[in-house]
Write a protein that holds these residues in place. Structure first.
Motif, short mmCIF file in Angstrom:
data_model
loop_
_atom_site.label_atom_id
_atom_site.label_comp_id
_atom_site.label_asym_id
_atom_site.label_seq_id
_atom_site.Cartn_x
_atom_site.Cartn_y
_atom_site.Cartn_z
N ALA A 1 9.47 38.91 7.87
CA ALA A 1 10.42 38.13 8.69
C ALA A 1 11.66 37.72 7.89
O ALA A 1 12.62 37.22 8.48
CB ALA A 1 9.73 36.89 9.24
N GLY A 2 11.60 37.89 6.59
CA GLY A 2 12.77 37.59 5.78
C GLY A 2 12.99 36.12 5.53
O GLY A 2 14.04 35.71 5.06
N SER A 3 12.03 35.29 5.87
CA SER A 3 12.18 33.85 5.63
C SER A 3 10.81 33.22 5.45
O SER A 3 9.82 33.69 6.03
CB SER A 3 12.88 33.19 6.82
OG SER A 3 12.81 31.79 6.69
N LEU A 4 10.78 32.17 4.65
CA LEU A 4 9.50 31.47 4.45
C LEU A 4 9.44 30.19 5.25
O LEU A 4 8.51 29.41 5.12
CB LEU A 4 9.30 31.17 2.96
CG LEU A 4 8.82 32.36 2.11
CD1 LEU A 4 8.76 31.99 0.66
CD2 LEU A 4 7.46 32.85 2.58
N GLU A 5 10.46 29.96 6.08
CA GLU A 5 10.43 28.76 6.93
C GLU A 5 9.52 29.01 8.13
O GLU A 5 9.60 30.06 8.76
CB GLU A 5 11.83 28.41 7.41
CG GLU A 5 12.60 27.60 6.42
CD GLU A 5 13.76 26.85 7.06
OE1 GLU A 5 13.67 26.55 8.26
OE2 GLU A 5 14.72 26.58 6.36
N ILE A 6 8.68 28.02 8.43
CA ILE A 6 7.73 28.21 9.53
C ILE A 6 8.47 28.35 10.87
O ILE A 6 8.19 29.25 11.66
CB ILE A 6 6.73 27.03 9.59
CG1 ILE A 6 5.97 26.96 8.28
CG2 ILE A 6 5.77 27.19 10.77
CD1 ILE A 6 5.13 25.69 8.12
N ALA A 7 9.44 27.46 11.08
CA ALA A 7 10.14 27.46 12.36
C ALA A 7 11.02 28.68 12.53
O ALA A 7 11.41 29.02 13.66
CB ALA A 7 10.98 26.19 12.49
N ALA A 8 11.34 29.35 11.41
CA ALA A 8 12.22 30.52 11.49
C ALA A 8 11.53 31.70 12.16
O ALA A 8 12.18 32.63 12.62
CB ALA A 8 12.69 30.91 10.10
N LEU A 9 10.20 31.62 12.22
CA LEU A 9 9.42 32.73 12.77
C LEU A 9 9.88 33.09 14.19
O LEU A 9 9.98 34.26 14.54
CB LEU A 9 7.94 32.31 12.79
CG LEU A 9 6.91 33.41 12.73
CD1 LEU A 9 7.11 34.31 11.53
CD2 LEU A 9 5.53 32.79 12.68
#
Lengths: 488, 487
Positions: free
Chosen positions: B191-199
């Motif tokens: 997903a290219g991000s480790l932020e949960i909400a970014a999913l």
């Protein structure tokens, strides 16, 4: 007194009586006065409500809104008012009888027993006055939980086993079958409020109607539809006041009331869509009536015999409702009344005999009517009503049932009902006759003073009630008519 | 002055709610004396609870925005986090108060450490709920887990078999931690991000990789939540771990891990590329957990094991509700999670007051011997059974309603089967409490006041079941906040 107050009192009064009985358990006289007085007050309120309902008045109380669009609500309508009056009047007679029984048999923990009798009465009243399926379900569960301690009262291993069977059968039926039916109905109708003419009328297809009917009929296990009838026999060895309450005053009548409400107020016209299930269930309850009456004939213990006899009579309620005709529903309503009055008389009489003489076997009853004439007069009247002999209340219920079955073109169902009546005669008729006509035993009584008035009078009182339908069958028909007449 | 301080605290509510238990833990260890440590712990837990509840109330009931926290620890307040953290923090306060009931059962020298571990477990799960990114979630959940393992090992002072449970927990935690890290790595790659909400908003380059990552994270959390069949540690740890373990892992741990699963699931279900895969996984795990947990609970012979298996069964229904991927489903999952928390407190605190009753026989006649504890255990059992007018019934009803709404009739059947099983195992508890004669010669009973937290939970079970409008408003807002435009 406002109708709302009377309605609330009928629901809260017995529960308050239960607490008072526990709080004032000594001296025993005070405990008994509180118990009987509480039941009398509730009966007076119920008669007031029935009278008001007869004049077309209505009331509704909402205790909570535990689910969106679903209230925990109770309302006054003719069917509930009739059943409330019936249950509470019999409850009063039963309260007096229970006071006599616990004294005569020196039953352990009498205050606890009486408290749970009152709680059971409260729950049965809640079933009668429930305004929607959710309230019916909650009250039904409450009734199961309130009567479980009655079955387990003696506390020995047998009582615990019987209580587990009782609880497992009824709770499994209600959660495994009644709850899904409730959810399904909610999904279809978007609400759970009872409606004259049926909340499902015009809303269900054939498959749904058939499936829902099966779920409701088996889910209301208190109606003792086979195979969910084991609780009835399991409860027959409980103390006599518990048996009277379960078989005649609270549980079995609540099963009948529940079925009637479902047939008349949930299905209504939609019953016509459920022909396959109706037919299958009619066969089941018709054959079940006959088999239950036959099993009763094989039982030598009076308590067991009466439990199967009551089961046979209770199945007639389901048969009436399943006929899907107003006359069938009327027959079913009359049958609940007749069954309750007769079963209360018989079970109380058996308790009186056991308390006074220690006899519980069929073989030991010969001639007892000569030494206990009042009790056995009541026993004989109630037996005649159970059998369906005119002019007792059971006769009118059976007459209407057979008429309804014939009108529906189901002659075989009418035949099964008649056969069940014959078998009921076989297991109750000779018993009453031998008790009244046989030679009096020499040492009948355990105690020289015999049965007290508290043991005999309630039997006579409820036996007299088996005669009242002779006068009131027609007024009752017009009283109940709004139930199966769709609201305009 | 006071008002401005309070306002400052409210602005940093998320951060303070997380660190207050850890500060309390440190002070409790430093204090050294059991009673003083207990008072400090209670104070810290109440502070955390007040802040979390206030934040939840402001956001979910009043609709006020809650600022994300960025001071060193990246925290984010979404609907599920706000709702669940408030209840976990409340449960932490209640269990810390209840811990006073059995302080004397422990060696006075280790009691402060035990209290500190309880607070660390609570703080860890609150942190996991508020975590903004996957690494923060893993760090916080692992902290909570290690604290629970240490508490399980505490039971060895009384019963050496408790070490077996602690070792199993350690092993399971290690596996879970590996799954979590591996999953986070895959999500970061996919997903290219480790932020949960970014999913939900990120462009997912590799849906398969991301789905596998989310699956591994959910599996790791499912191990920690004791979801069957990944609950191999549950029986041993609960069965021998003692009252501290039951309270911490049972109330805080299971509920914490479960609500974190709901949060992760809600974010994942909002990402169309992976939603169906996540739903399938959750449904499979939920159905298996409901069925296996129910069967094991029916056969259980000790109260802690029965409770552990029963909660696995209830957790299965929570997973199925979350898998619905709708606001209604998330709301149903949250209500059921709350039901688990309340039932766990009522059962475990009630039994702890009875000297940490282990065998079911120990409950015989409790209704007469200790009426308050008996009432609490009964309320907990009714909660397990899902009796009408309890919060469990409400949760199950909402689940069935949501499931039927999307045509998942089989999910409704599973919910009803779980209720039916609940009648058998919950009914056994009620029967023993009120309809059996006492076989206990003497109980190491705590004072009656110690049953107060259990009674609060009992009241919660019934009151919220009878009048749930505020609760339904809160979970509805939580579902709407996290699911955005989903129906």
């Amino acid at each position: 007194m406002s109708l709302e107050f009377a309605l609330a009192f009928m629901l809260i009064g017995p529960a308050a009586t239960a607490l008072l009985v526990l709080a004032l358990s000594r001296p025993p006289g005070l405990r008994d006065v509180v118990h009987i007085g509480g039941a009398l007050a509730v009966a007076a309120a119920a008669l007031f409500v029935a009278s008001a309902a007869g004049q077309g008045e209505t009331a509704r109380i909402v205790l909570a809104r535990p689910l969106p669009n679903v209230d925990l609500a109770f309302s006054i309508e003719p069917l509930g008012a009739l059943m409330g009056a019936l249950i509470s009047v019999l409850g009063f007679a039963h309260a007096a009888h229970a006071a006599g029984i616990v004294r005569a048999t020196q039953e352990k923990a009498p205050a606890r027993l009486m408290a749970f009798l009152s709680l059971a009465l409260a729950a049965a009243m809640a079933v009668a006055f429930s305004a929607n399926l959710f309230s019916l379900f909650v009250s039904y569960q409450a009734l199961i939980l309130a009567t479980f301690p009655l079955v387990a009262h003696r506390g020995d291993e047998d009582a615990r086993r019987a209580a587990r069977t009782y609880l497992a059968t009824l709770l499994a039926g209600s959660i495994g079958l009644l709850l899904p039916a409730l959810v399904w109905t909610y999904a279809i109708a978007g609400a759970l409020d009872f409606q004259p003419g049926g909340m499902l009328a015009g809303r269900v297809d054939t498959f749904t109607a058939n499936a829902l009917l099966v779920l409701f009929v088996f889910g209301i296990g208190m109606a003792a539809t086979p195979p969910l009838h084991r609780w009835l026999a399991a409860s027959s060895n409980a103390p006599n006041p518990a048996v009277v309450s379960i078989h005649a005053v609270t549980v079995l009548p609540a099963g009948g009331i529940g079925l009637l409400k479902v047939f008349a107020l949930v299905f209504g016209g939609a019953l016509a869509e459920a022909r396959i299930a109706s037919f299958a269930l009619l066969v089941l309850v018709g054959v079940g009536m006959c088999v239950a009456a036959l099993i009763a004939l094989s039982k030598q213990d009076l308590r067991e015999r009466l439990s199967y006899s009551c089961m046979a009579q209770s199945l007639a309620v389901a048969m009436g409702g399943l006929l899907a005709l107003p006359v069938g529903l009327f027959a079913a309503a009359l049958q609940v009344v007749a069954l309750s009055c007769a079963a209360a008389t018989l079970t109380m009489a058996v308790g009186t005999v056991a308390a006074a003489t220690g006899r519980t076997s069929v073989a030991d009853y010969a001639g007892l009517g000569r030494v206990m004439p009042w009790t056995f007069a009541g026993f004989a009247l109630a037996s005649a009503s159970m059998i369906g002999l005119p002019p007792f209340s059971g006769a009118w219920a059976k007459l209407w049932l057979i008429t309804a079955a014939s009108a529906a073109g189901l002659t075989w169902a009418a035949g099964l009902a008649a056969l069940a009546a014959v078998l009921t005669f076989a297991h109750l008729g000779p018993l009453a006759a031998h008790a009244l006509a046989g030679r009096a035993p020499t040492d009948a009584f355990k105690r020289p003073d015999g049965a007290s008035i508290l043991l005999a009078a309630p039997v006579i009182f409820s036996a007299a009630a088996t005669l009242w339908l002779l006068l009131l069958a027609d007024p009752l028909a017009s009283f109940l008519a709004p139930i199966w007449t769709p609201a305009s | 002055m006071n008002a401005s301080l309070l306002e400052l605290a409210r602005q940093h509510a998320l951060l303070l709610a997380v660190i207050a238990p850890f500060i309390g833990a440190a002070l409790a260890v430093v204090a050294g004396h059991a009673r003083v440590s207990w008072a400090i712990s209670v104070l810290a837990a109440i502070c955390s609870a007040v802040l979390a509840i206030d934040a939840g109330q402001r956001a979910l009931i009043n609709g006020a925005p809650i600022a994300d926290s960025v001071e060193g620890i990246a925290l984010r307040a979404d609907g599920v986090a706000l709702f669940a953290a408030a209840w976990i923090a409340g449960a932490l306060a209640v269990t810390t108060i209840a811990a006073g009931a059995f302080l004397r059962q422990l060696n006075p020298r280790v009691a402060p450490l035990g209290l500190a571990l309880v607070l660390c477990a609570g703080g860890g799960w609150i942190g996991a709920l508020y975590a903004q990114d996957w690494l923060g979630l893993i760090a916080a959940a692992s902290t909570a887990w290690i604290a629970s393992v240490a508490l399980a090992a505490f039971g060895a002072e009384r019963d050496r078999a408790a070490l077996n449970g602690a070792m199993r927990m350690l092993g399971a935690g290690g596996v879970a931690c590996a799954l979590l890290f591996f999953g986070a790595g895959l999500i970061g790659r996919g997903a290219g991000s480790l932020e949960i909400a970014a999913l939900e908003s990120a462009r997912i380059f590799a849906p398969g990789l991301t789905l596998t990552g989310v699956g591994l994270i959910l599996a790791g959390l499912a191990i920690q939540a004791g979801i069957a069949p990944l609950h191999l540690w549950g029986g041993a740890a609960f069965g021998r771990g003692g009252a501290w373990m039951m309270l911490t892992a049972g109330v805080i741990g299971i509920a914490g891990a479960l609500t974190v699963i709901v949060r992760v699931a809600a974010h994942a279900m909002a990402a169309p590329a992976i939603a169906s895969g996540v739903a399938a996984g959750l449904v499979a795990l939920g159905a298996i957990s409901a069925l296996i947990g129910s069967m094991q609970a029916i056969g259980a012979r000790s109260l802690p094991r029965l409770a552990a298996y029963a909660f696995a069964a209830q957790a299965g229904c929570v997973l199925i509700s979350a898998a619905l991927g709708s606001q209604a489903g998330i709301a149903a999952a949250l209500v059921q999670a709350l039901a688990i928390i309340s039932s766990a407190i009522a059962l475990f605190v009630g039994s702890a007051v009875m000297g940490g009753a282990q065998s079911l026989h120990a409950l015989d006649g409790v209704g007469r011997r200790a009426p308050l504890a008996g009432a609490a255990i009964t309320a907990g059992a009714l909660g397990l059974m899902g009796a009408p007018l309890t919060i469990t019934f409400l949760g199950r009803w909402r689940m069935i309603e949501a499931a039927v709404g999307v045509g998942w009739w089989w999910a409704a059947c599973i919910a009803i089967a779980a209720l039916l099983a609940g009648v058998f195992y919950g009914g056994r508890l009620v029967e023993r409490v009120y309809f059996r004669r006492s076989s206990a010669v003497a109980d190491a009973q705590a004072g009656d006041w110690c049953a107060a937290p259990a009674l609060i939970a009992a009241i919660c079970i019934t009151l919220l079941g009878v009048e749930p409008s505020l609760l339904l408003r809160a979970v509805g807002a939580a579902g709407a906040m996290i699911m955005g435009g989903a129906p």
